[in-house]
Write a protein that holds these residues in place. Structure first.
Motif, PDB file in Angstrom:
ATOM      1  N   SER A  79       3.050  -1.188   4.067  1.00 45.44           N
ATOM      2  CA  SER A  79       3.904  -0.009   4.261  1.00 45.44           C
ATOM      3  C   SER A  79       4.777   0.246   3.040  1.00 45.44           C
ATOM      4  O   SER A  79       4.970   1.400   2.643  1.00 45.44           O
ATOM      5  CB  SER A  79       4.792  -0.201   5.489  1.00 45.44           C
ATOM      6  OG  SER A  79       4.012  -0.361   6.639  1.00 45.44           O
ATOM      7  N   ALA A  80       5.288  -0.813   2.444  1.00 48.42           N
ATOM      8  CA  ALA A  80       6.142  -0.658   1.263  1.00 48.42           C
ATOM      9  C   ALA A  80       5.338  -0.127   0.079  1.00 48.42           C
ATOM     10  O   ALA A  80       5.817   0.749  -0.653  1.00 48.42           O
ATOM     11  CB  ALA A  80       6.787  -1.995   0.904  1.00 48.42           C
ATOM     12  N   ILE A  81       4.122  -0.625  -0.107  1.00 45.01           N
ATOM     13  CA  ILE A  81       3.287  -0.149  -1.221  1.00 45.01           C
ATOM     14  C   ILE A  81       2.984   1.332  -1.059  1.00 45.01           C
ATOM     15  O   ILE A  81       3.131   2.119  -1.995  1.00 45.01           O
ATOM     16  CB  ILE A  81       1.985  -0.970  -1.306  1.00 45.01           C
ATOM     17  CG1 ILE A  81       2.269  -2.386  -1.772  1.00 45.01           C
ATOM     18  CG2 ILE A  81       0.987  -0.299  -2.252  1.00 45.01           C
ATOM     19  CD1 ILE A  81       1.090  -3.326  -1.652  1.00 45.01           C
ATOM     20  N   ILE A  82       2.566   1.728   0.139  1.00 44.72           N
ATOM     21  CA  ILE A  82       2.231   3.130   0.387  1.00 44.72           C
ATOM     22  C   ILE A  82       3.476   4.009   0.288  1.00 44.72           C
ATOM     23  O   ILE A  82       3.456   5.088  -0.305  1.00 44.72           O
ATOM     24  CB  ILE A  82       1.524   3.291   1.743  1.00 44.72           C
ATOM     25  CG1 ILE A  82       0.167   2.587   1.707  1.00 44.72           C
ATOM     26  CG2 ILE A  82       1.356   4.768   2.105  1.00 44.72           C
ATOM     27  CD1 ILE A  82      -0.514   2.473   3.056  1.00 44.72           C
ATOM     28  N   GLY A  83       4.579   3.541   0.853  1.00 44.03           N
ATOM     29  CA  GLY A  83       5.819   4.311   0.806  1.00 44.03           C
ATOM     30  C   GLY A  83       6.346   4.499  -0.607  1.00 44.03           C
ATOM     31  O   GLY A  83       6.743   5.605  -0.988  1.00 44.03           O
ATOM     32  N   LEU A  84       6.349   3.433  -1.396  1.00 47.75           N
ATOM     33  CA  LEU A  84       6.843   3.548  -2.779  1.00 47.75           C
ATOM     34  C   LEU A  84       5.919   4.413  -3.634  1.00 47.75           C
ATOM     35  O   LEU A  84       6.399   5.187  -4.473  1.00 47.75           O
ATOM     36  CB  LEU A  84       7.000   2.163  -3.398  1.00 47.75           C
ATOM     37  CG  LEU A  84       8.165   1.337  -2.877  1.00 47.75           C
ATOM     38  CD1 LEU A  84       8.112  -0.080  -3.449  1.00 47.75           C
ATOM     39  CD2 LEU A  84       9.484   1.993  -3.202  1.00 47.75           C
ATOM     40  N   GLY A  85       4.616   4.285  -3.423  1.00 43.17           N
ATOM     41  CA  GLY A  85       3.678   5.125  -4.172  1.00 43.17           C
ATOM     42  C   GLY A  85       3.852   6.597  -3.848  1.00 43.17           C
ATOM     43  O   GLY A  85       3.838   7.450  -4.738  1.00 43.17           O
ATOM     44  N   THR A  86       4.024   6.895  -2.578  1.00 43.96           N
ATOM     45  CA  THR A  86       4.221   8.282  -2.157  1.00 43.96           C
ATOM     46  C   THR A  86       5.551   8.823  -2.672  1.00 43.96           C
ATOM     47  O   THR A  86       5.634   9.959  -3.137  1.00 43.96           O
ATOM     48  CB  THR A  86       4.157   8.382  -0.622  1.00 43.96           C
ATOM     49  OG1 THR A  86       2.918   7.836  -0.180  1.00 43.96           O
ATOM     50  CG2 THR A  86       4.270   9.815  -0.157  1.00 43.96           C
ATOM     51  N   TRP A  87       6.584   8.000  -2.606  1.00 41.48           N
ATOM     52  CA  TRP A  87       7.900   8.419  -3.106  1.00 41.48           C
ATOM     53  C   TRP A  87       7.847   8.684  -4.612  1.00 41.48           C
ATOM     54  O   TRP A  87       8.405   9.678  -5.092  1.00 41.48           O
ATOM     55  CB  TRP A  87       8.925   7.344  -2.778  1.00 41.48           C
ATOM     56  CG  TRP A  87      10.284   7.643  -3.311  1.00 41.48           C
ATOM     57  CD1 TRP A  87      11.180   8.560  -2.831  1.00 41.48           C
ATOM     58  CD2 TRP A  87      10.898   7.045  -4.450  1.00 41.48           C
ATOM     59  NE1 TRP A  87      12.315   8.553  -3.602  1.00 41.48           N
ATOM     60  CE2 TRP A  87      12.169   7.628  -4.604  1.00 41.48           C
ATOM     61  CE3 TRP A  87      10.497   6.059  -5.338  1.00 41.48           C
ATOM     62  CZ2 TRP A  87      13.035   7.262  -5.611  1.00 41.48           C
ATOM     63  CZ3 TRP A  87      11.374   5.700  -6.347  1.00 41.48           C
ATOM     64  CH2 TRP A  87      12.624   6.292  -6.471  1.00 41.48           C
ATOM     65  N   LEU A  88       7.177   7.809  -5.361  1.00 40.40           N
ATOM     66  CA  LEU A  88       7.046   8.007  -6.796  1.00 40.40           C
ATOM     67  C   LEU A  88       6.271   9.287  -7.109  1.00 40.40           C
ATOM     68  O   LEU A  88       6.648  10.055  -8.002  1.00 40.40           O
ATOM     69  CB  LEU A  88       6.356   6.803  -7.438  1.00 40.40           C
ATOM     70  CG  LEU A  88       6.207   6.813  -8.945  1.00 40.40           C
ATOM     71  CD1 LEU A  88       7.572   6.823  -9.615  1.00 40.40           C
ATOM     72  CD2 LEU A  88       5.386   5.621  -9.399  1.00 40.40           C
ATOM     73  N   GLY A  89       5.205   9.548  -6.345  1.00 41.56           N
ATOM     74  CA  GLY A  89       4.452  10.787  -6.518  1.00 41.56           C
ATOM     75  C   GLY A  89       5.299  12.013  -6.226  1.00 41.56           C
ATOM     76  O   GLY A  89       5.198  13.041  -6.912  1.00 41.56           O
ATOM     77  N   TRP A  90       6.143  11.920  -5.215  1.00 40.73           N
ATOM     78  CA  TRP A  90       7.008  13.040  -4.860  1.00 40.73           C
ATOM     79  C   TRP A  90       8.038  13.296  -5.964  1.00 40.73           C
ATOM     80  O   TRP A  90       8.287  14.458  -6.329  1.00 40.73           O
ATOM     81  CB  TRP A  90       7.710  12.750  -3.533  1.00 40.73           C
ATOM     82  CG  TRP A  90       8.578  13.868  -3.080  1.00 40.73           C
ATOM     83  CD1 TRP A  90       8.181  15.047  -2.530  1.00 40.73           C
ATOM     84  CD2 TRP A  90      10.004  13.917  -3.142  1.00 40.73           C
ATOM     85  NE1 TRP A  90       9.276  15.826  -2.248  1.00 40.73           N
ATOM     86  CE2 TRP A  90      10.413  15.152  -2.615  1.00 40.73           C
ATOM     87  CE3 TRP A  90      10.976  13.035  -3.594  1.00 40.73           C
ATOM     88  CZ2 TRP A  90      11.751  15.509  -2.528  1.00 40.73           C
ATOM     89  CZ3 TRP A  90      12.299  13.401  -3.511  1.00 40.73           C
ATOM     90  CH2 TRP A  90      12.663  14.626  -2.976  1.00 40.73           C
TER      91      TRP A  90
END
Length: 83
Positions: A26-37
């Motif tokens: 969850s942290a990997i997906i969340g941080l990746g999505t946040w960085l993309g945003w």
């Protein structure tokens, strides 16, 4: 004579390891999505290219982490069965 088991593996139930793994994924997906945003907001492109790209890459990275962890667990199980 009974063999001693690894006390570090026996101190926690099995599900605790997988709960920790779910938080990692969850942290990997969340941080990746946040960085993309964040990158998407700075680029001012209307189509969310960066958001989609980083979201997809973080999902791929999370599944890679999952498969590596499961492969490592299988190796440990096989080693314990042989002992």
């Amino acid at each position: 004579m009974p063999q001693k088991k690894n006390s570090s593996q026996d101190s926690f139930p099995v599900y605790v390891k997988y709960i920790g793994l779910s938080f990692q994924l969850s942290a990997i997906i969340g941080l990746g999505t946040w960085l993309g945003w964040i990158i998407q907001q700075k680029s001012q492109i209307k189509f969310p290219v960066w958001l989609l790209l980083f979201c997809f890459l973080s999902i791929v990275l999370a599944f890679y982490q999952l498969f590596q962890s499961l492969k490592n667990d299988n190796k440990i199980e096989e080693k314990n069965k042989k002992s």
